[in-house]
Design a protein around this motif. Structure first.
Motif, PDB file in Angstrom:
ATOM      1  N   GLU A  15       0.827  -1.207   0.000  1.00  0.00           N
ATOM      2  CA  GLU A  15       0.000   0.000   0.000  1.00  0.00           C
ATOM      3  C   GLU A  15       0.858   1.253   0.000  1.00  0.00           C
ATOM      4  OE1 GLU A  15      -2.506  -0.449   3.391  1.00  0.00           O
ATOM      5  OE2 GLU A  15      -3.913  -1.767   2.370  1.00  0.00           O
ATOM      6  N   LYS A  16       1.963   1.242   0.732  1.00  0.00           N
ATOM      7  CA  LYS A  16       2.866   2.395   0.735  1.00  0.00           C
ATOM      8  C   LYS A  16       3.463   2.627  -0.648  1.00  0.00           C
ATOM      9  CE  LYS A  16       4.319   2.326   5.564  1.00  0.00           C
ATOM     10  NZ  LYS A  16       5.466   2.131   6.481  1.00  0.00           N
ATOM     11  N   LYS A  17       3.843   1.534  -1.323  1.00  0.00           N
ATOM     12  CA  LYS A  17       4.396   1.665  -2.665  1.00  0.00           C
ATOM     13  C   LYS A  17       3.366   2.228  -3.635  1.00  0.00           C
ATOM     14  CE  LYS A  17       7.836  -1.996  -2.380  1.00  0.00           C
ATOM     15  NZ  LYS A  17       8.250  -3.317  -2.884  1.00  0.00           N
ATOM     16  N   VAL A  18       2.135   1.771  -3.511  1.00  0.00           N
ATOM     17  CA  VAL A  18       1.071   2.266  -4.391  1.00  0.00           C
ATOM     18  C   VAL A  18       0.822   3.750  -4.138  1.00  0.00           C
ATOM     19  CG1 VAL A  18      -1.397   2.090  -4.896  1.00  0.00           C
ATOM     20  CG2 VAL A  18      -0.023   0.022  -4.728  1.00  0.00           C
ATOM     21  N   ARG A  19       0.755   4.144  -2.855  1.00  0.00           N
ATOM     22  CA  ARG A  19       0.546   5.566  -2.535  1.00  0.00           C
ATOM     23  C   ARG A  19       1.689   6.426  -3.059  1.00  0.00           C
ATOM     24  NH1 ARG A  19       0.087   5.296   3.391  1.00  0.00           N
ATOM     25  NH2 ARG A  19      -0.642   3.190   3.365  1.00  0.00           N
ATOM     26  N   LEU A  20       2.929   5.931  -2.906  1.00  0.00           N
ATOM     27  CA  LEU A  20       4.082   6.671  -3.400  1.00  0.00           C
ATOM     28  C   LEU A  20       4.048   6.788  -4.915  1.00  0.00           C
ATOM     29  CD1 LEU A  20       6.790   8.038  -2.737  1.00  0.00           C
ATOM     30  CD2 LEU A  20       7.855   5.808  -3.004  1.00  0.00           C
ATOM     31  N   THR A  21       3.684   5.730  -5.589  1.00  0.00           N
ATOM     32  CA  THR A  21       3.596   5.754  -7.045  1.00  0.00           C
ATOM     33  C   THR A  21       2.531   6.736  -7.514  1.00  0.00           C
ATOM     34  OG1 THR A  21       4.248   3.424  -7.084  1.00  0.00           O
ATOM     35  CG2 THR A  21       3.271   4.319  -9.090  1.00  0.00           C
ATOM     36  N   ILE A  22       1.395   6.714  -6.874  1.00  0.00           N
ATOM     37  CA  ILE A  22       0.325   7.652  -7.247  1.00  0.00           C
ATOM     38  C   ILE A  22       0.752   9.084  -6.996  1.00  0.00           C
ATOM     39  CG2 ILE A  22      -2.013   8.411  -6.644  1.00  0.00           C
ATOM     40  CD1 ILE A  22      -2.681   5.444  -6.195  1.00  0.00           C
ATOM     41  N   THR A  23       1.407   9.332  -5.869  1.00  0.00           N
ATOM     42  CA  THR A  23       1.866  10.676  -5.548  1.00  0.00           C
ATOM     43  C   THR A  23       2.880  11.164  -6.567  1.00  0.00           C
ATOM     44  OG1 THR A  23       1.525  10.209  -3.203  1.00  0.00           O
ATOM     45  CG2 THR A  23       2.900  12.106  -3.756  1.00  0.00           C
ATOM     46  N   LEU A  24       3.831  10.315  -6.917  1.00  0.00           N
ATOM     47  CA  LEU A  24       4.824  10.699  -7.916  1.00  0.00           C
ATOM     48  C   LEU A  24       4.193  10.941  -9.280  1.00  0.00           C
ATOM     49  CD1 LEU A  24       7.816   8.373  -7.018  1.00  0.00           C
ATOM     50  CD2 LEU A  24       7.655  10.843  -6.715  1.00  0.00           C
ATOM     51  N   PHE A  25       3.220  10.123  -9.647  1.00  0.00           N
ATOM     52  CA  PHE A  25       2.540  10.315 -10.926  1.00  0.00           C
ATOM     53  C   PHE A  25       1.812  11.656 -10.961  1.00  0.00           C
ATOM     54  CE2 PHE A  25      -1.280   9.965 -13.533  1.00  0.00           C
ATOM     55  CZ  PHE A  25      -0.692   9.735 -14.777  1.00  0.00           C
ATOM     56  N   ILE A  26       1.121  11.993  -9.880  1.00  0.00           N
ATOM     57  CA  ILE A  26       0.402  13.270  -9.826  1.00  0.00           C
ATOM     58  C   ILE A  26       1.378  14.433  -9.865  1.00  0.00           C
ATOM     59  CG2 ILE A  26      -1.036  14.729  -8.344  1.00  0.00           C
ATOM     60  CD1 ILE A  26      -2.490  12.168  -7.489  1.00  0.00           C
ATOM     61  N   LEU A  27       2.494  14.307  -9.158  1.00  0.00           N
ATOM     62  CA  LEU A  27       3.500  15.368  -9.161  1.00  0.00           C
ATOM     63  C   LEU A  27       4.087  15.564 -10.551  1.00  0.00           C
ATOM     64  CD1 LEU A  27       5.175  17.344  -7.432  1.00  0.00           C
ATOM     65  CD2 LEU A  27       6.828  15.489  -7.177  1.00  0.00           C
ATOM     66  N   LEU A  28       4.451  14.485 -11.201  1.00  0.00           N
ATOM     67  CA  LEU A  28       4.998  14.593 -12.549  1.00  0.00           C
ATOM     68  C   LEU A  28       3.969  15.112 -13.544  1.00  0.00           C
ATOM     69  CD1 LEU A  28       7.191  11.384 -12.770  1.00  0.00           C
ATOM     70  CD2 LEU A  28       7.959  13.753 -12.632  1.00  0.00           C
ATOM     71  N   ALA A  29       2.746  14.652 -13.419  1.00  0.00           N
ATOM     72  CA  ALA A  29       1.700  15.125 -14.323  1.00  0.00           C
ATOM     73  C   ALA A  29       1.459  16.618 -14.143  1.00  0.00           C
ATOM     74  CB  ALA A  29       0.411  14.344 -14.092  1.00  0.00           C
ATOM     75  N   SER A  30       1.499  17.091 -12.906  1.00  0.00           N
ATOM     76  CA  SER A  30       1.284  18.517 -12.686  1.00  0.00           C
ATOM     77  C   SER A  30       2.460  19.344 -13.185  1.00  0.00           C
ATOM     78  CB  SER A  30       1.015  18.798 -11.209  1.00  0.00           C
ATOM     79  OG  SER A  30       2.175  18.507 -10.452  1.00  0.00           O
ATOM     80  N   CYS A  31       3.650  18.763 -13.233  1.00  0.00           N
ATOM     81  CA  CYS A  31       4.805  19.491 -13.765  1.00  0.00           C
ATOM     82  C   CYS A  31       4.797  19.543 -15.286  1.00  0.00           C
ATOM     83  CB  CYS A  31       6.100  18.837 -13.291  1.00  0.00           C
ATOM     84  SG  CYS A  31       6.421  19.067 -11.544  1.00  0.00           S
ATOM     85  N   PHE A  32       4.389  18.457 -15.915  1.00  0.00           N
ATOM     86  CA  PHE A  32       4.429  18.399 -17.365  1.00  0.00           C
ATOM     87  C   PHE A  32       3.186  18.968 -18.038  1.00  0.00           C
ATOM     88  CE2 PHE A  32       7.506  14.912 -16.464  1.00  0.00           C
ATOM     89  CZ  PHE A  32       8.609  15.559 -17.004  1.00  0.00           C
ATOM     90  N   PHE A  33       2.095  19.060 -17.309  1.00  0.00           N
ATOM     91  CA  PHE A  33       0.862  19.597 -17.870  1.00  0.00           C
ATOM     92  C   PHE A  33       0.366  20.761 -17.018  1.00  0.00           C
ATOM     93  CE2 PHE A  33       0.829  15.006 -18.878  1.00  0.00           C
ATOM     94  CZ  PHE A  33       0.987  15.124 -20.252  1.00  0.00           C
ATOM     95  N   PRO A  34       1.061  21.898 -17.083  1.00  0.00           N
ATOM     96  CA  PRO A  34       0.646  23.022 -16.240  1.00  0.00           C
ATOM     97  C   PRO A  34      -0.674  23.620 -16.713  1.00  0.00           C
ATOM     98  CG  PRO A  34       2.340  23.723 -17.742  1.00  0.00           C
ATOM     99  CD  PRO A  34       2.185  22.231 -17.924  1.00  0.00           C
ATOM    100  N   LEU A  35      -1.395  24.168 -15.774  1.00  0.00           N
ATOM    101  CA  LEU A  35      -2.643  24.836 -16.116  1.00  0.00           C
ATOM    102  C   LEU A  35      -2.339  26.242 -16.614  1.00  0.00           C
ATOM    103  CD1 LEU A  35      -4.786  23.802 -13.039  1.00  0.00           C
ATOM    104  CD2 LEU A  35      -4.861  22.854 -15.330  1.00  0.00           C
TER     105      LEU A  35
END
Length: 90
Positions: A15-35
């Motif tokens: 569960e910790k790995k899944v949460r970390l993966t989701i967090t990293l994905f959201i962080l990267l997505a917000s960096c590469f797709f700015p509003l």
């Protein structure tokens, strides 16, 4: 009992790995797709783009600074009050 504890530890680690993966994905997505946002309305932009009226541009800039400073002052006052309440009891 030991098998059940090991199973729960593995589940928690997964569960910790899944949460970390989701967090990293959201962080990267917000960096590469700015509003994209617009800072000024059309009326303000039209009024400030004309080079004739520098007084109006200065007034808009002063208003921005005023609106920016007030929240900082309020947060500083609340922080100071909390500090005084916490350390005045000693």
């Amino acid at each position: 009992m030991l098998i059940k504890e090991n199973r729960t530890k593995r589940i928690e680690q997964r569960e910790k790995k899944v949460r970390l993966t989701i967090t990293l994905f959201i962080l990267l997505a917000s960096c590469f797709f700015p509003l994209v946002s617009r800072a000024q309305c059309a009326m303000c932009r039209a009024a400030l783009e004309s080079n004739e009226n520098t007084v109006q541009a200065e007034a808009v800039n002063d208003g921005i600074v005023f609106l920016m400073v007030i929240p900082y002052i309020l947060v500083a006052l609340v922080g100071f009050a909390v500090y005084k309440l916490k350390y005045s009891k000693k």
